[in-house]
Design a protein around this motif. Sequence first.
Motif, PDB file in Angstrom:
ATOM      1  N   VAL A 181       0.829  -1.193  -0.138  1.00 51.99           N
ATOM      2  CA  VAL A 181      -0.209   0.141  -0.042  1.00 51.99           C
ATOM      3  C   VAL A 181       1.041   1.063  -0.068  1.00 51.99           C
ATOM      4  CG1 VAL A 181      -1.574   1.222   1.299  1.00 51.99           C
ATOM      5  CG2 VAL A 181      -1.953  -1.072   1.011  1.00 51.99           C
ATOM      6  N   GLU A 182       1.839   1.415   0.827  1.00 49.15           N
ATOM      7  CA  GLU A 182       2.799   2.535   0.868  1.00 49.15           C
ATOM      8  C   GLU A 182       3.331   2.595  -0.380  1.00 49.15           C
ATOM      9  OE1 GLU A 182       5.671   2.105   3.979  1.00 49.15           O
ATOM     10  OE2 GLU A 182       4.103   1.964   5.617  1.00 49.15           O
ATOM     11  N   SER A 183       3.857   1.662  -1.155  1.00 47.49           N
ATOM     12  CA  SER A 183       4.596   1.944  -2.577  1.00 47.49           C
ATOM     13  C   SER A 183       3.401   2.326  -3.396  1.00 47.49           C
ATOM     14  CB  SER A 183       5.108   0.623  -3.123  1.00 47.49           C
ATOM     15  OG  SER A 183       5.535   0.557  -4.256  1.00 47.49           O
ATOM     16  N   LEU A 184       2.344   1.703  -3.365  1.00 46.94           N
ATOM     17  CA  LEU A 184       1.297   2.397  -4.265  1.00 46.94           C
ATOM     18  C   LEU A 184       0.810   3.873  -4.033  1.00 46.94           C
ATOM     19  CD1 LEU A 184      -1.072   1.817  -6.410  1.00 46.94           C
ATOM     20  CD2 LEU A 184      -2.385   1.263  -4.389  1.00 46.94           C
ATOM     21  N   LEU A 185       0.783   4.430  -3.065  1.00 48.78           N
ATOM     22  CA  LEU A 185       0.563   5.763  -2.697  1.00 48.78           C
ATOM     23  C   LEU A 185       1.539   6.489  -2.873  1.00 48.78           C
ATOM     24  CD1 LEU A 185      -0.827   5.166   1.165  1.00 48.78           C
ATOM     25  CD2 LEU A 185      -2.287   5.861  -0.920  1.00 48.78           C
ATOM     26  N   ARG A 186       2.788   6.080  -2.759  1.00 47.96           N
ATOM     27  CA  ARG A 186       4.077   6.755  -3.005  1.00 47.96           C
ATOM     28  C   ARG A 186       4.084   6.993  -4.737  1.00 47.96           C
ATOM     29  NH1 ARG A 186       7.238   4.527  -0.149  1.00 47.96           N
ATOM     30  NH2 ARG A 186       7.927   2.808  -1.666  1.00 47.96           N
ATOM     31  N   ARG A 187       3.703   5.874  -5.275  1.00 48.82           N
ATOM     32  CA  ARG A 187       3.966   6.075  -6.794  1.00 48.82           C
ATOM     33  C   ARG A 187       2.546   7.009  -7.438  1.00 48.82           C
ATOM     34  NH1 ARG A 187       5.789   3.255 -11.382  1.00 48.82           N
ATOM     35  NH2 ARG A 187       4.568   3.063 -13.070  1.00 48.82           N
ATOM     36  N   VAL A 188       1.443   6.742  -7.011  1.00 48.07           N
ATOM     37  CA  VAL A 188       0.370   7.405  -7.626  1.00 48.07           C
ATOM     38  C   VAL A 188       0.558   8.971  -7.284  1.00 48.07           C
ATOM     39  CG1 VAL A 188      -1.028   5.598  -7.825  1.00 48.07           C
ATOM     40  CG2 VAL A 188      -0.920   6.937  -5.639  1.00 48.07           C
ATOM     41  N   ARG A 189       1.162   9.612  -6.163  1.00 46.62           N
ATOM     42  CA  ARG A 189       1.147  10.858  -5.635  1.00 46.62           C
ATOM     43  C   ARG A 189       2.384  11.438  -6.625  1.00 46.62           C
ATOM     44  NH1 ARG A 189       0.505   9.424   0.544  1.00 46.62           N
ATOM     45  NH2 ARG A 189      -1.591  10.248   0.793  1.00 46.62           N
ATOM     46  N   GLN A 190       3.263  10.514  -6.911  1.00 44.39           N
ATOM     47  CA  GLN A 190       4.364  11.119  -7.808  1.00 44.39           C
ATOM     48  C   GLN A 190       3.927  11.409  -9.329  1.00 44.39           C
ATOM     49  OE1 GLN A 190       7.389   8.059  -7.381  1.00 44.39           O
ATOM     50  NE2 GLN A 190       8.312   9.155  -5.588  1.00 44.39           N
ATOM     51  N   ARG A 191       3.125  10.468  -9.643  1.00 44.58           N
ATOM     52  CA  ARG A 191       2.740  10.273 -11.271  1.00 44.58           C
ATOM     53  C   ARG A 191       1.462  11.312 -11.403  1.00 44.58           C
ATOM     54  NH1 ARG A 191       1.223   6.753 -14.317  1.00 44.58           N
ATOM     55  NH2 ARG A 191      -0.117   5.581 -13.103  1.00 44.58           N
ATOM     56  N   GLN A 192       0.686  11.397 -10.446  1.00 45.39           N
ATOM     57  CA  GLN A 192      -0.359  12.089 -10.501  1.00 45.39           C
ATOM     58  C   GLN A 192      -0.667  13.123  -9.364  1.00 45.39           C
ATOM     59  OE1 GLN A 192      -4.085   9.833 -11.865  1.00 45.39           O
ATOM     60  NE2 GLN A 192      -2.605   7.952 -11.730  1.00 45.39           N
ATOM     61  N   ARG A 193       0.092  14.333  -9.428  1.00 43.05           N
ATOM     62  CA  ARG A 193       0.144  14.836  -8.310  1.00 43.05           C
ATOM     63  C   ARG A 193      -1.042  15.800  -7.939  1.00 43.05           C
ATOM     64  NH1 ARG A 193       5.081  15.896  -6.357  1.00 43.05           N
ATOM     65  NH2 ARG A 193       7.075  14.990  -7.482  1.00 43.05           N
ATOM     66  N   ARG A 194      -1.558  16.193  -9.126  1.00 39.07           N
ATOM     67  CA  ARG A 194      -3.031  17.108  -9.274  1.00 39.07           C
ATOM     68  C   ARG A 194      -3.908  16.182  -8.353  1.00 39.07           C
ATOM     69  NH1 ARG A 194      -4.772  20.202 -14.443  1.00 39.07           N
ATOM     70  NH2 ARG A 194      -2.791  21.248 -13.695  1.00 39.07           N
ATOM     71  N   ALA A 195      -4.043  14.885  -8.843  1.00 42.77           N
ATOM     72  CA  ALA A 195      -5.431  14.069  -8.238  1.00 42.77           C
ATOM     73  C   ALA A 195      -4.991  13.896  -6.898  1.00 42.77           C
ATOM     74  CB  ALA A 195      -5.449  12.899  -9.234  1.00 42.77           C
ATOM     75  N   PHE A 196      -3.683  13.538  -6.461  1.00 38.14           N
ATOM     76  CA  PHE A 196      -3.597  12.813  -5.168  1.00 38.14           C
ATOM     77  C   PHE A 196      -2.664  13.392  -4.178  1.00 38.14           C
ATOM     78  CE2 PHE A 196      -4.348   9.365  -8.490  1.00 38.14           C
ATOM     79  CZ  PHE A 196      -5.780   8.918  -7.869  1.00 38.14           C
ATOM     80  N   SER A 197      -1.866  14.321  -4.667  1.00 37.01           N
ATOM     81  CA  SER A 197      -0.737  14.913  -3.576  1.00 37.01           C
ATOM     82  C   SER A 197      -1.088  15.445  -2.440  1.00 37.01           C
ATOM     83  CB  SER A 197      -0.009  15.964  -4.523  1.00 37.01           C
ATOM     84  OG  SER A 197      -0.636  16.970  -4.845  1.00 37.01           O
ATOM     85  N   ASP A 198      -2.296  16.111  -2.252  1.00 35.05           N
ATOM     86  CA  ASP A 198      -2.897  16.717  -1.202  1.00 35.05           C
ATOM     87  C   ASP A 198      -4.013  16.027  -0.481  1.00 35.05           C
ATOM     88  OD1 ASP A 198      -1.133  19.085  -1.965  1.00 35.05           O
ATOM     89  OD2 ASP A 198      -2.886  19.836  -3.045  1.00 35.05           O
ATOM     90  N   LEU A 199      -4.120  14.657  -0.724  1.00 36.25           N
ATOM     91  CA  LEU A 199      -5.206  13.955  -0.186  1.00 36.25           C
ATOM     92  C   LEU A 199      -4.842  12.923   1.119  1.00 36.25           C
ATOM     93  CD1 LEU A 199      -7.228  12.665  -3.230  1.00 36.25           C
ATOM     94  CD2 LEU A 199      -7.633  14.664  -1.418  1.00 36.25           C
TER      95      LEU A 199
END
Length: 593
Positions: free
Chosen positions: A193-211
Motif C-alpha cells: 500500500v505504501e509503495s502504491l501511494l508513493r507512486r500515484v502521488r508522484q505520477r498524478q500530483r494534481r489528483a492525489f498529492s494533497d489527499l
Amino acid sequence: MHLSSDKVLSKRLYHWADEMDADVLRALVALLRARSTDLTDVEAKAAAGGFPKSVRDTLSAFSNDRGGTIILGLDEGTNFGLADGFDPIRIRDALATACADDLEPPVRAEIDIVELDHGTVVVAEVAELDPRFKPCFVKARGEYNGSFTRGGDGDRRLTDFEIHLLHTNRGQPDDDRDPVPGAVLADLDDLAVESLLRRVRQRQRRAFSDLDDLTVLRRLNVITADHVPTLGGMLALGSYPQQFYPQLNATFVVYPGLTAEDVTPQGPRFLDNRTFDGPIPSIVDEAVAAVLRNTSVRSFVEGTGRRDVYDYPVEALREVIVNALIHRDYSPYSRGTPVQIILYADRLTVANPGGLFGAVTEDDLGGEGVSSTRNPVLVKLLQDVRMPESDRTVCENRASGIPTMLRELRITGSALPEFHNRINRFKVVLPRHALLTPGNMRWIDSLGIVGLSATQHMALAQMHEGGAITNQSMRNFGLDARRATTELTDLVTRGLAVRIGERRHARYVLAPTNEQLPWQPDGPTSPDPSDREAAILNALGSAALSRREIQKATGINQIATIRTLDALIASGKVEATAPPRSPHRRYRRTSET
C-alpha cells in the motif's frame, strides 16, 4: 421476389457465385466427407422431409459463438451425399423465415442456393452476433432454454453461468468493486500500500498529492466508503486474498506426456503439482519461476557473455499469465475456479474462467491498442503495483500484453500461440517447438509448390500440425492485413487450404488430400508427373488457357494442375500471361516447346 426453379438452377446466386467461392464450397464438402462428420463451425442436414427444427438451435449456436456455415441438402447418413427429394426453393424460404421470425434477435444470414455435384444445396453463412445483443435464442423456448452454443460438432444449450456472462458483456462489470465480506484494512499489505501511494502521488500530483491516505485509497477503489477492501484492492494489495476466496489463485500441473492420461505403468502421474496463493503480483512471480524450472534451457556464448534461451520466452510467459489473472471473470459464479496452468511435453496451456470481454474477438488479438477490460479497477491498480523485489509494475503498458508475447515468440522463432475462446473460458496454448521444424519443411517440400512465401510456409506448418489459420494469424506473423488476405487467398487458390466461415470470421484449414479433392471427380489423375506435363502441353497446343480450362481439358485435379504448371514454368516450357492472382492469368507454351 422468388426465382423460378429453372432460374435458380441456371444461375449462381449472391456471393457464392464467383468461381473462388464455388470452389471453397466444394472443398468444404470434401472436408466433411473426408472427416465423415460435421465440423465445429459447419453443420450439414439432409432436410429432405422438410425444414429440420434443429436448425433453429444451430442458428442460435452460431450467432452466440464465432459464426458458421449451414448446408442443407446433404445427408450425413450417406457421407454427405446429395439428399433425395430435397426441395431447395422451399427449404431456402423456410430457413429465411426461421432466421427472421423464430429467433430473438433475428439472425442476419446470407442464404444462397448453390450447385453441387450436379444438384443443388442451400448454404447459409451465419455471422457472430454483436456482443451487445447476445444471447440469441429460439423464441418458443425462451432465453434460458433456447440459447445454444457449439460443442464439438453439435449444439449445446447454454448454462445459466454462460448466459450471465453474455448479459454482463453488454455493459461494464463491476465485480472488482465489490466489498470483500469480513475483510478489514489490516488485511492489506502495508508495504504494498505504501509503495502504491508513493507512486500515484508522484505520477498524478494534481489528483492525489494533497489527499490523505484513506481518501486516495477510496479514489483508487482499493477500499469502499466504509473502509472495506474491495475485491480488486484485495487481489492487488492483499496479504492473503485466499483467506476470503480460497480458489482465486493459480494452479500448476506438469504432465510427463502429451495428455493427462499419457503415463507409463510405473511412471509418475505428474512431475510437479502446486498452487500459487497470495496477491496477483506474487502469483505471477511464482508461476513464471515454476514453469521455467520445469522446462529446458539452452545456453549460447555471445561475445564475452552467455545467453540463456528457454523453451518459452520469459516475457511471453509472464504476459500470458498476467492476462489470465487480470482478464478472468471474477463474478460470484466463478470465484470457485482458479486460473489453470498446465505443462505438457509439447505445449503449455493457460486457461481462465470467462471468455473474451466486450467487442474483442480472437481475430483482434495481437493488434496494437486492442483492449477491452472486464476488470477496470484491478487493471488500473496493477499499472501502479510493483512485482516482488522489482521496479516493474504488473501491467506496464495497457493493451500491450499479447503484442508483447507475439513479438517475443517471433524473435525466438517459436511457434505462435493458439487462442481458444469460449463463452465461459479462454485458453492460450503455447507450443513448445518452432513451427518450421525439419519434419514440417520436408512435408512442405513434398508438396512440390514453388513460389510460396516464408509466412505461407509458417501457415502451412501450423495447419499441418492440426491448427487453423486466420487473417489475424498471418498478421501475427508480421504481415499487414491486405498482404495477409492475399497470401491466404493464394493458399486456397493453390488448393492447399480450405476456407471455413464467412469473410470476417473466416478460418483456414489444410485442404483434403488429392484423392479427396472434388474439382474433377470423374476425371483421371495420372500419378506420373511426366504424363501430366505431356497432357498439359498437349492441351495448350498453340492456345493460351486458364487453369480451369486446362483442368477441364486434361481431367487433372486442381492441386496436380497447379504443381505441374509450376514445374513447367520453372523449366521454361510454359509461361504465364499475368501475375499469379490476376483473373486474366493464362498459360501458354514458350518458343522452346
